[in-house]
Write an enzyme that holds these catalytic residues in place. Structure first.
Site, PDB file in Angstrom:
ATOM      1  N   ASN A 191      -5.569   8.104   3.283  1.00 11.41           N
ATOM      2  CA  ASN A 191      -5.266   7.401   4.531  1.00 11.41           C
ATOM      3  C   ASN A 191      -3.821   7.665   4.926  1.00 11.41           C
ATOM      4  OD1 ASN A 191      -6.055   5.288   6.588  1.00 11.41           O
ATOM      5  ND2 ASN A 191      -4.230   4.319   5.733  1.00 11.41           N
ATOM      6  N   GLU A 192      -3.631   8.203   6.133  1.00 14.10           N
ATOM      7  CA  GLU A 192      -2.296   8.351   6.719  1.00 14.10           C
ATOM      8  C   GLU A 192      -1.278   8.903   5.715  1.00 14.10           C
ATOM      9  OE1 GLU A 192      -2.670   4.887  10.159  1.00 14.10           O
ATOM     10  OE2 GLU A 192      -1.459   4.474   8.374  1.00 14.10           O
ATOM     11  N   TRP A 232       2.043  -4.855  13.307  1.00 19.50           N
ATOM     12  CA  TRP A 232       3.308  -4.432  12.711  1.00 19.50           C
ATOM     13  C   TRP A 232       4.435  -4.343  13.732  1.00 19.50           C
ATOM     14  CZ3 TRP A 232       3.973  -0.040  15.447  1.00 19.50           C
ATOM     15  CH2 TRP A 232       2.834   0.685  15.822  1.00 19.50           C
ATOM     16  N   CYS A 268       8.536  14.268  -9.498  1.00 22.23           N
ATOM     17  CA  CYS A 268       8.671  15.048  -8.265  1.00 22.23           C
ATOM     18  C   CYS A 268       9.741  16.134  -8.420  1.00 22.23           C
ATOM     19  CB  CYS A 268       9.016  14.130  -7.090  1.00 22.23           C
ATOM     20  SG  CYS A 268       7.641  13.071  -6.596  1.00 22.23           S
ATOM     21  N   ARG A 280       0.854  -1.178   0.000  1.00 20.43           N
ATOM     22  CA  ARG A 280       0.000   0.000   0.000  1.00 20.43           C
ATOM     23  C   ARG A 280       0.898   1.240   0.000  1.00 20.43           C
ATOM     24  NH1 ARG A 280      -2.435   0.288   6.216  1.00 20.43           N
ATOM     25  NH2 ARG A 280      -0.966   1.868   6.936  1.00 20.43           N
ATOM     26  N   CYS A 331       3.144   7.802  -6.491  1.00 20.79           N
ATOM     27  CA  CYS A 331       3.874   9.060  -6.579  1.00 20.79           C
ATOM     28  C   CYS A 331       2.846  10.172  -6.646  1.00 20.79           C
ATOM     29  CB  CYS A 331       4.770   9.084  -7.815  1.00 20.79           C
ATOM     30  SG  CYS A 331       5.400  10.740  -8.196  1.00 20.79           S
ATOM     31  N   HIS A 379      -3.611  -8.484  13.214  1.00 20.63           N
ATOM     32  CA  HIS A 379      -3.973  -7.214  13.852  1.00 20.63           C
ATOM     33  C   HIS A 379      -5.274  -7.386  14.640  1.00 20.63           C
ATOM     34  CE1 HIS A 379      -4.660  -2.911  14.367  1.00 20.63           C
ATOM     35  NE2 HIS A 379      -3.473  -2.678  13.836  1.00 20.63           N
ATOM     36  N   CYS A 382      11.262  10.894  -7.757  1.00 20.21           N
ATOM     37  CA  CYS A 382      11.379  10.596  -9.182  1.00 20.21           C
ATOM     38  C   CYS A 382      11.446  11.877 -10.009  1.00 20.21           C
ATOM     39  CB  CYS A 382      10.211   9.731  -9.626  1.00 20.21           C
ATOM     40  SG  CYS A 382       8.636  10.631  -9.736  1.00 20.21           S
ATOM     41  N   GLU A 420      -2.090  -7.725   7.608  1.00 26.67           N
ATOM     42  CA  GLU A 420      -2.679  -7.355   8.896  1.00 26.67           C
ATOM     43  C   GLU A 420      -3.551  -8.474   9.485  1.00 26.67           C
ATOM     44  OE1 GLU A 420      -2.870  -2.546   8.764  1.00 26.67           O
ATOM     45  OE2 GLU A 420      -4.281  -3.576   7.451  1.00 26.67           O
ATOM     46  N   GLU A 450      -8.578   5.752  14.446  1.00 31.69           N
ATOM     47  CA  GLU A 450      -8.061   4.389  14.546  1.00 31.69           C
ATOM     48  C   GLU A 450      -7.319   4.180  15.859  1.00 31.69           C
ATOM     49  OE1 GLU A 450      -5.609   2.792  11.483  1.00 31.69           O
ATOM     50  OE2 GLU A 450      -6.804   3.656   9.858  1.00 31.69           O
TER      51      GLU A 450
END
Length: 623
Positions: free
Chosen positions: A152-153, A313, A163, A114, A118, A356, A160, A353, A305
């Site tokens: 997400n996060e 993790w 960028c 995940r 870029c 988890h 590259c 996960e 969360e």
């Protein structure tokens, strides 16, 4: 603009991430039934569902999501609908390898995990907006929708060619001319002067040591670039229904994104937090993160969360002991949260996960974790009925200065001490007040600080003229400032101040620092060779290479007081110093004389008492 109150609708939120795409449809009805049993009223759906929503480029499949949202709505469960853009499907990276991120070593990262995108790649941006637009067009007015959860996060970086091109554009906007860039980056050092814009790249792996100001600017650019991704998706969903609030999830003390800048673009702030159940300081660090979230958003926030059990993790994935998830959830409410969500609802059988924690673990509903989830749901329902809690503020007389610019710069490579951690310094100053049950806000250095009796600046490495003027006015007007070491060292271009430190604040603290003395020996990692320039010496070094040298100073300035701490003190010494500063400033605890390990927080008209120690102490209310 909408806010968190438009999602809560008078009830504290409870639930977590729900990934129905991982399960056959015959499980969905059981999920809704068990959610109702647990008291869940909000499910976050779609965070990692891009491949299920768009199995092939341009072909969307919303049938399954229609069914899921319908089941949730019929069950009285609201939805935080996520844009799935943090985890692109394999077809995007396979067909367009330039959408995959590249490290500073030039190696392209592959899909199969995940965050493999870029943020500068045009094809990624188009694909992300396309799936976001399709979701918004279909579900913006769905009766189950309570809020939008964008991405997400955020925090992925890439180095590259895309960028580099975007970075050059960002630099042109910041500096306008190449001469100004060369001056800001100090390229006269080591013959690094740029003669054309095309020579400027993203920071890449070099033979020896890279340019620190280039590094600093790339960190700024990275935060701005990701914010651009967020706001593009936010605007896309908002265009279809501006009444639905929009957020994204921060992480505990995450340097890649400037929380102050980002919070201005959110309808409310959200947090993902995973303190280690085996860490004796977890409750402290949890409280600190939650105070940061309340401060970033300036009011109620959402715990997006946390794990009900283990976090897979970690090298050692210790579950939460009985009652701990409830305790830390109540800590979030006490410190301003209006909802407690988890990752995740049902434990995954496969994938990274799979170990988890989840509200519904692999053991099923006949399990300790699920019974505790049900009990937490009942507690939150009861607290929703308490007058003066939902949406209430948390009052604080103390502010801790949190500055992303100082954070980034203080931890650049080849500073005097590689182990000098910015968040470590914040924690050292926050901890004694937390243990004394004195509530703290966090604040930007340039903010209006006049409402605070005491301001702590554990490490204000970068001081601009505007910040210096703000702090000078604050102290002169009667405030109390405690300034920690390695402060006032450089300007915004990492250009070191000449003439001593803390630079523009020397007059305020009445001290001139000549040398920084980092140490590897036991006792402290840092001392400074400093001379008073009007300040009184309060403490001196005992032992070590600077034995007898003054380290702690107190300076009356205008109607206020400024302290300067030219060392990283041992915890007991710092606690005594801060206790004196609090007493002189008139700062009082929420409740005095509580047993060790008992946390007291006042939110609105409610006082929370949280026992992080034995769980068996008795506190009697005075008659």
């Amino acid at each position: 603009m909408p806010g968190l109150q438009d999602a809560t609708r008078g009830r504290l939120l409870f639930g977590g991430d729900y990934s129905p795409e991982q399960w056959p449809p015959d499980v969905w009805e059981e999920d809704v039934r068990l959610m109702r049993e647990a008291g869940v009223n909000l499910a976050t759906v779609g965070v990692f569902a891009w491949a299920a929503l768009e199995p092939e480029p341009g072909r969307f499949d919303f049938g399954w999501l229609d069914n899921v949202l319908g089941l949730l709505h019929d069950g009285g469960i609201g939805v935080a609908l996520a844009t799935p853009t943090a985890s692109p499907p394999p077809w995007l990276g396979h067909r367009h390898p330039d959408t995959l991120p590249q490290g500073p070593d030039g190696v392209r990262r592959h899909y199969g995990s995940r965050n493999h995108y870029c943020a500068s790649a045009p094809r990624y941006r188009r694909a992300a907006l396309a799936v976001t637009e399709a979701l918004a067009a279909r579900y913006a007015h769905h009766p189950a929708l309570r809020l939008w959860h964008i991405g997400n996060e955020y925090g992925s970086t890439c180095h590259c060619g895309h960028c580099a091109e975007r970075f050059r554009g960002w630099l042109r906007a910041r500096y306008e001319t190449l001469d100004a860039l060369n001056a800001a980056w100090g390229t006269a050092v080591w013959s690094q002067r740029y003669s054309t814009w095309d020579e400027v790249t993203a920071p890449l792996t070099v033979q020896y040591i890279g340019n620190p100001t280039q590094d600093l600017d790339y960190q700024r650019f990275g935060s701005d670039l990701l914010l651009e991704c967020y706001t593009a998706e936010r605007d896309a969903v908002r265009a279809h229904n501006p009444a639905v609030p929009v957020t994204t999830n921060f992480m505990d003390f995450h340097r890649p994104v400037d929380g102050w800048r980002w919070a201005e673009e959110e309808d409310f702030v959200s947090l993902d937090t995973y303190p280690d159940p085996g860490d004796p300081g977890a409750a402290l660090r949890g409280a600190m993160s939650k105070d940061v979230m309340r401060s970033l958003g300036g009011g109620p926030w959402l715990l997006m969360e946390q794990s009900p059990g283990a976090a897979s993790w970690r090298p050692v994935s210790t579950p939460k002991r009985p009652g701990l998830n409830r305790l830390w959830s109540l800590q979030a409410l006490a410190r301003g949260a209006d909802g407690v969500l988890h990752f995740q609802w049902r434990a995954s059988r496969q994938g990274p996960e799979r170990a988890h924690g989840a509200l519904l673990p692999h053991a099923g509903p006949d399990s300790r974790v699920f019974r505790e989830a049900c009990a937490l749901g009942r507690t939150l329902a009861e607290l929703s009925e308490v007058d003066g809690l939902l949406g209430a503020p948390v009052a604080a007389d103390v502010a801790v200065l949190l500055d992303w610019e100082s954070w980034r710069a203080a931890e650049l490579p080849h500073q005097p001490h590689a182990g000098f951690g910015y968040v470590d310094r914040l924690t050292e100053y926050y901890e004694p007040l937390w243990r004394a049950n004195i509530t703290c806000d966090f604040a930007r250095p340039a903010a209006d600080l006049s409402r605070y009796k005491l301001v702590l600046a554990p490490n204000l490495y970068r001081v601009t003229p505007a910040v210096a003027d703000r702090l000078r006015s604050y102290v002169a007007g009667g405030g109390t400032l405690v300034l920690g070491p390695f402060s006032g060292v450089a300007d915004q271009d990492e250009r070191v101040h000449i003439g001593g430190w803390p630079g523009l604040l020397m007059d305020v603290v009445g001290v001139r620092v000549e040398e920084h003395w980092p140490q590897a020996s036991p006792g402290t990692i840092w001392q400074e060779w400093a001379e008073p320039r009007g300040a009184a010496v309060v403490e001196s070094a005992q032992g070590g290479p600077l034995d007898g040298r003054p380290m702690v100073f107190r300076h009356e300035y205008g109607a206020g007081v400024a302290w300067y701490v030219g060392t990283v003190p041992v915890p007991d010494a710092l606690a005594r110093l801060l206790a004196r500063a609090c007493a002189e400033a008139g700062v009082r605890p929420v409740l005095p004389d509580l047993p060790p390990g008992v946390e007291a927080v006042r939110r609105g008209g409610v006082v929370f008492l949280l026992d992080h120690d034995s769980g068996a102490c008795e506190i009697r209310r005075a008659a």
